[in-house]
Scaffold this motif. Structure first.
Motif, short mmCIF file in Angstrom:
data_model
loop_
_atom_site.label_atom_id
_atom_site.label_comp_id
_atom_site.label_asym_id
_atom_site.label_seq_id
_atom_site.Cartn_x
_atom_site.Cartn_y
_atom_site.Cartn_z
N PHE A 1 -21.97 17.68 7.91
CA PHE A 1 -21.44 16.57 7.14
C PHE A 1 -19.91 16.62 7.09
O PHE A 1 -19.23 15.62 7.29
CB PHE A 1 -22.02 16.63 5.73
CG PHE A 1 -21.74 15.43 4.87
CD1 PHE A 1 -22.59 14.34 4.87
CD2 PHE A 1 -20.62 15.40 4.04
CE1 PHE A 1 -22.33 13.24 4.07
CE2 PHE A 1 -20.37 14.31 3.23
CZ PHE A 1 -21.23 13.23 3.25
N ARG A 2 -19.36 17.83 6.84
CA ARG A 2 -17.91 17.98 6.76
C ARG A 2 -17.25 17.68 8.11
O ARG A 2 -16.21 17.02 8.17
CB ARG A 2 -17.56 19.41 6.34
CG ARG A 2 -17.85 19.70 4.88
CD ARG A 2 -17.43 21.12 4.57
NE ARG A 2 -17.74 21.48 3.21
CZ ARG A 2 -17.53 22.69 2.71
NH1 ARG A 2 -17.03 23.64 3.48
NH2 ARG A 2 -17.85 22.95 1.46
N ARG A 3 -17.86 18.18 9.17
CA ARG A 3 -17.28 17.95 10.49
C ARG A 3 -17.26 16.46 10.81
O ARG A 3 -16.26 15.94 11.34
CB ARG A 3 -18.09 18.70 11.55
CG ARG A 3 -17.58 18.49 12.98
CD ARG A 3 -18.39 19.29 13.98
NE ARG A 3 -17.90 19.06 15.33
CZ ARG A 3 -18.27 18.02 16.08
NH1 ARG A 3 -19.12 17.13 15.62
NH2 ARG A 3 -17.77 17.87 17.30
N ALA A 4 -18.34 15.78 10.52
CA ALA A 4 -18.40 14.35 10.77
C ALA A 4 -17.33 13.62 9.97
O ALA A 4 -16.66 12.70 10.47
CB ALA A 4 -19.79 13.81 10.40
N GLN A 5 -17.14 14.03 8.72
CA GLN A 5 -16.12 13.39 7.89
C GLN A 5 -14.72 13.66 8.44
O GLN A 5 -13.87 12.77 8.46
CB GLN A 5 -16.23 13.91 6.46
CG GLN A 5 -15.28 13.24 5.47
CD GLN A 5 -15.72 11.84 5.13
OE1 GLN A 5 -16.92 11.56 5.20
NE2 GLN A 5 -14.79 10.99 4.79
N LEU A 6 -14.49 14.89 8.89
CA LEU A 6 -13.20 15.23 9.44
C LEU A 6 -12.88 14.39 10.67
O LEU A 6 -11.78 13.86 10.83
CB LEU A 6 -13.16 16.73 9.79
CG LEU A 6 -11.87 17.24 10.43
CD1 LEU A 6 -10.70 17.06 9.47
CD2 LEU A 6 -12.03 18.70 10.84
N LEU A 7 -13.88 14.26 11.55
CA LEU A 7 -13.68 13.44 12.75
C LEU A 7 -13.38 12.00 12.38
O LEU A 7 -12.51 11.36 12.97
CB LEU A 7 -14.93 13.50 13.63
CG LEU A 7 -15.22 14.85 14.31
CD1 LEU A 7 -16.56 14.78 15.03
CD2 LEU A 7 -14.12 15.19 15.30
N GLN A 8 -14.09 11.49 11.40
CA GLN A 8 -13.88 10.10 10.99
C GLN A 8 -12.47 9.92 10.43
O GLN A 8 -11.78 8.95 10.76
CB GLN A 8 -14.92 9.72 9.94
CG GLN A 8 -14.91 8.25 9.54
CD GLN A 8 -13.85 7.95 8.48
OE1 GLN A 8 -13.51 8.82 7.68
NE2 GLN A 8 -13.33 6.74 8.51
N ASN A 9 -12.04 10.84 9.60
CA ASN A 9 -10.71 10.73 9.00
C ASN A 9 -9.62 10.78 10.07
O ASN A 9 -8.65 10.03 10.03
CB ASN A 9 -10.49 11.85 7.98
CG ASN A 9 -11.31 11.63 6.72
OD1 ASN A 9 -11.73 10.52 6.44
ND2 ASN A 9 -11.54 12.69 5.96
N GLU A 10 -9.77 11.68 11.05
CA GLU A 10 -8.77 11.80 12.10
C GLU A 10 -8.75 10.56 12.99
O GLU A 10 -7.70 10.10 13.41
CB GLU A 10 -9.03 13.06 12.92
CG GLU A 10 -8.77 14.34 12.13
CD GLU A 10 -9.05 15.60 12.93
OE1 GLU A 10 -9.71 15.47 13.99
OE2 GLU A 10 -8.65 16.68 12.51
N GLU A 11 -9.94 10.01 13.26
CA GLU A 11 -10.01 8.80 14.08
C GLU A 11 -9.35 7.63 13.36
O GLU A 11 -8.71 6.78 13.97
CB GLU A 11 -11.46 8.46 14.42
CG GLU A 11 -12.03 9.38 15.48
CD GLU A 11 -13.35 8.86 15.99
OE1 GLU A 11 -13.90 7.94 15.38
OE2 GLU A 11 -13.80 9.38 17.00
N ALA A 12 -9.55 7.58 12.05
CA ALA A 12 -8.93 6.50 11.28
C ALA A 12 -7.41 6.56 11.37
O ALA A 12 -6.73 5.55 11.26
CB ALA A 12 -9.37 6.60 9.82
N MET A 13 -6.87 7.77 11.58
CA MET A 13 -5.42 7.93 11.71
C MET A 13 -4.95 7.81 13.16
O MET A 13 -3.80 8.03 13.47
CB MET A 13 -4.99 9.29 11.14
CG MET A 13 -5.20 9.37 9.63
SD MET A 13 -4.59 10.93 8.92
CE MET A 13 -5.77 12.09 9.61
N GLY A 14 -5.88 7.53 14.08
CA GLY A 14 -5.50 7.31 15.46
C GLY A 14 -5.47 8.56 16.30
O GLY A 14 -4.86 8.57 17.37
#
Length: 617
Positions: A394-407
Motif C-alpha cells: 500500500f505504501r509503495r503504491a502511494q509513493l509511486l502515485q505521489n511521485e507521478e503526480a509531481m512528474g
C-alpha cells in the motif's frame, strides 16, 4: 360474568380523563380497545383506515373492526421497542396503526395481483386490500411474546397467547422486557392470525392461494417468497420507523440499555437501507465482491455517528477507532492476518471507453455481506477488482502515485496509479489513526505523467464542455448534445459495439436510455444541483433518476426526438446476434444531430432492428 362487566365499565370511567404521560409504569391499567384508541389519539388514523378500505360499513364491521379491536386488546399499551422507535407506552398500537394506514395508501397505486388480467384485478381488489391490511396489522405481533410480557397485579406473567387479559381478573400490569430474539419475533407473528383475524377474514384470505402464500411468507420472514405484500408492508414499516426515530418520547424506566454494537449496527443498516451510502460506484463508500463488503473507514464512521445523532442516540464515541474496535470485537468487522480491524485494498475498474476507468487505494473495514444487507436488497458484485494489500504494498503504491503526480518518471511502473483515497502513514500506529479519521471517499483524478504535462492538460481540458451551474439551466439540452458530440469526436464513447450507449441505425441514431442520460448526470454531478425540500430523505439512486429524467424531458419537449408508431418516446430495437437475441431501448434522433459530418458518420448497425415503428403525422 356480571363482575367482569362491572369491572370493564369501571375501567372505562377511570380512563375518561386519563393521560398517557400520567400513567404509573408499575400500575398500567388494563384497558379495552376503545379506551386504548382514545388514550393514544388514534381517532383520525382509524378514520383514514376506514376510508382506505373502500368497502361497505357492513363488511368493514365484519372483517376489519373485529381485527383492529382484537389487536389493541392483546397489545394493551406495550411499547414497539425498548429504546429504538415508538418506545413509549402505547407505542406498538401507534406504530402498527400507522403502518396499516401507510400500507393501504401504497396499495392504492398497485394493480393486484401483479400481471393479472383486468377482470381478475377487479374481482380480487378488496381481497388483496384485506391481505395487505392483515400483513400490516400482524407484522409486529411477535414482539408481544419475544420481547415483552406483562406482569399482572395478580402476580401472573401474561402474554397474548394466554386467555384474554380481560378474563384474568387483573386491573393493572407492568411491562417486563426480554432479551430480543429477532428470529423468533418475526416468525412468531404467524401464531396470531387466528387470535386476531375474524373467521370470515381468514376464510376469505384462504380462498386465494397466491394471497395466502404471500401473507404467510411475509409473517414468517421468507424474503424471497413474500411478494408484493411483503414489499408494501416492509416499506410502510420502514417509513413509520424513520418518522419516529429521534422524536421526543419517554421510554419506560425499566427498559434495558442498548449495547453500543447494536446502536452502531442499527445506524449502519439504516444508512444502507435508505441508500445514503454509495455502493460499487466511483467514489463509493461500500464495495461488494463475493461474500464480503468493504466499507471505507472514515466515511462510514462519520456517517454512522451522524445517523446516531439524527435518531436521538447521543452517547456514541466520536473516536473512530472505538467504533472500529467495537465492530471487530463483536465479530462484525473481520480481522486481518495481523489481527487488525483495518484493511488496505486497491479498488480498480476499467471500461473500454475509459469513462469508467479508475483505481482507488483505500483503508476499509471488511464485513460479511449477509450481516449488512437484507437478502432482497443485496447489490450485485462490483464489476472491477478488489485487491487486498499488505501495508508495505500500500505504501509503495502511494509513493509511486505521489511521485507521478509531481512528474517523476518511473521505469519500473508498468501500471501507473491515477487516483488515491487515503494519506499513507509512516507507521502502523499512524496508519490506524489516519485511516480511522479519514472522511474522503474519492479524490480528484491525478493524471499520470507523460513527460509533457502542459500539452496533456491542454488536450484533456477540451474533452468535455464546461460544467453547468444547475440541472435547471436553460442550456441543458444543448450542453447534453455537445457532451455527446465531444465524447464521440475524441473517441471517449463507443458506437455500434456491445456495451455502447450510441448506435447508428437505419432510422437515425439511438441514444440508449437510461444509461447515457445517467452517465451524463453522474459526470457533471448534476444530481447535486436538484432542489430538495428541507428534511426530505432521498436515496442517491432516486436523485440520479430525478436528474436524468429532467434531461429526457428537455429532449422530449424540444421535439428533436423521433417518436415510435404508438407515439411513445422510447424505441425498442431487437439485437439479432449470431448466438442470441435480446433488446435495447432508447431515444431515437436524427443522425445529423449527433454526427454533423456525414463523411465521418458510422454505418448503421445491421444487427439492430426497430420493433416499435416510426410515427408519421
Amino acid at each position: 360474568m356480571i363482575k367482569l362487566f362491572r369491572r370493564a365499565n369501571l375501567r372505562q370511567s377511570q380512563t375518561d380523563n386519563l393521560r398517557i404521560d400520567a400513567i404509573n409504569e408499575k400500575k398500567i391499567p388494563v384497558l379495552g380497545p376503545h379506551a386504548i384508541f382514545q388514550l393514544v389519539g388514534a381517532a383520525t388514523r382509524l378514520s383514514a383506515i376506514r376510508a382506505l378500505t373502500g368497502i361497505s360499513d357492513a363488511h368493514y364491521q365484519l372483517l376489519y373492526q373485529p381485527a383492529i379491536e382484537a389487536f389493541a386488546s392483546q397489545c394493551q399499551l406495550v411499547p414497539a421497542s425498548a429504546t429504538h422507535h415508538h418506545c413509549g407506552l402505547g407505542g406498538l398500537v401507534i406504530h402498527t396503526l400507522e403502518v396499516v394506514e401507510l400500507a393501504l395508501r401504497m396499495r392504492r397505486g398497485k394493480q393486484l395481483p401483479l400481471q393479472a388480467d383486468p377482470e381478475q384485478i377487479a374481482d380480487e381488489e378488496h381481497q388483496w386490500t384485506y391481505g395487505i391490511f392483515a400483513a400490516a396489522l400482524l407484522h409486529d405481533m411477535g414482539k408481544t411474546i419475544s420481547s415483552t410480557s406483562l406482569k399482572l397485579d395478580t402476580g401472573v406473567l401474561w402474554n397474548p397467547l394466554h386467555h384474554p387479559i380481560q378474563e384474568t381478573g387483573a386491573s393493572s400490569y407492568s411491562v417486563h422486557f426480554h432479551r430480543p430474539n429477532y428470529s423468533l419475533q418475526q416468525r412468531s407473528s404467524t401464531l396470531f392470525t387466528t387470535n386476531i383475524l375474524p373467521a370470515a377474514g381468514l376464510h376469505w384470505i384462504s380462498s386465494n392461494s397466491d394471497l395466502m402464500h404471500q401473507l404467510i411468507n411475509w409473517l414468517y420472514g421468507h424474503v424471497y417468497e413474500y411478494g408484493v405484500i411483503g414489499d408494501i408492508v416492509r416499506e410502510a414499516d420502514m417509513t413509520s420507523v424513520a418518522r419516529n426515530l429521534g422524536a421526543s418520547g419517554k421510554r419506560l424506566s425499566n427498559a434495558p440499555s442498548i449495547p453500543l454494537i447494536e446502536k452502531l449496527m442499527t445506524a449502519l443498516r439504516q444508512l444502507i437501507e435508505t441508500d445514503q451510502l454509495r455502493v460499487n460506484r466511483n467514489g463509493a463508500a461500500i464495495w461488494i465482491k463475493g461474500e464480503y463488503a468493504y466499507t471505507v473507514c472514515g466515511v462510514v464512521a462519520k456517517k454512522v455517528i451522524t445517523q446516531c445523532n439524527d435518531i436521538g442516540i447521543t452517547d456514541i464515541p466520536h473516536d473512530n477507532s472505538r467504533l472500529f474496535d467495537t465492530w471487530q470485537e463483536h465479530g462484525y468487522a473481520l480481522s486481518t492476518s495481523n489481527g487488525n480491524a483495518i484493511w488496505f485494498v486497491k479498488v480498480a475498474n476499467k471500461s473500454r471507453d475509459e469513462t469508467e476507468t479508475y483505481s482507488h487505494f483505500l483503508t476499509v473495514l471488511k464485513f460479511e455481506v449477509r450481516k449488512l444487507f437484507h437478502p432482497s436488497r443485496r447489490p450485485m458484485d462490483f464489476d472491477g477488482t478488489i485487491e487486498e494489500l499488505d501495508e508495505t504494498e500500500f505504501r509503495r503504491a502511494q509513493l509511486l502515485q505521489n511521485e507521478e503526480a509531481m512528474g517523476v518518471a518511473h521505469q519500473d511502473d508498468s501500471n501507473p496509479i491515477t487516483e488515491t483515497n487515503e494519506v499513507v502513514p509512516n507507521s502502523e500506529e499512524q496508519s490506524t489513526r489516519v485511516a480511522a479519521n479519514s472522511d474522503t471517499t474519492a479524490s480528484e483524478p491525478i493524471p499520470a505523467s507523460t513527460g509533457d504535462n502542459e500539452e496533456k492538460e491542454d488536450v484533456t481540458s477540451k474533452v468535455n464542455p464546461p460544467p453547468l451551474p444547475s440541472i435547471y439551466d436553460g442550456n441543458l439540452l444543448n450542453h447534453f448534445l455537445s457532451w455527446i458530440r465531444e465524447k464521440l469526436r475524441t473517441g471517449k464513447m463507443l458506437v455500434n459495439q456491445k456495451s455502447a450507449m450510441i448506435h447508428v441505425v437505419k432510422e437515425g441514431t439511438l441514444l440508449v436510455s437510461p444509461r447515457l442520460f445517467s452517465r451524463y448526470v453522474d459526470e457533471y454531478q448534476l444530481d447535486q444541483t436538484l432542489d430538495i425540500k428541507d428534511g426530505e430523505k432521498t436515496s442517491q439512486e432516486d436523485l440520479t433518476k430525478r436528474a436524468y429524467t429532467i434531461v429526457q424531458k428537455r429532449l422530449e419537449k424540444s421535439r428533436l426526438n423521433i417518436k415510435a408508431a404508438n407515439r411513445m418516446n422510447i424505441h425498442i430495437y431487437a439485437i439479432n446476434g449470431q448466438n442470441k437475441k435480446s433488446k435495447i431501448k432508447g431515444f431515437l434522433v436524427s443522425s445529423d444531430l449527433i454526427f454533423p459530418d456525414v463523411d465521418t458518420r458510422p454505418q448503421p448497425n445491421e444487427i439492430l432492428e426497430n420493433t416499435t415503428g416510426i410515427y408519421s403525422k
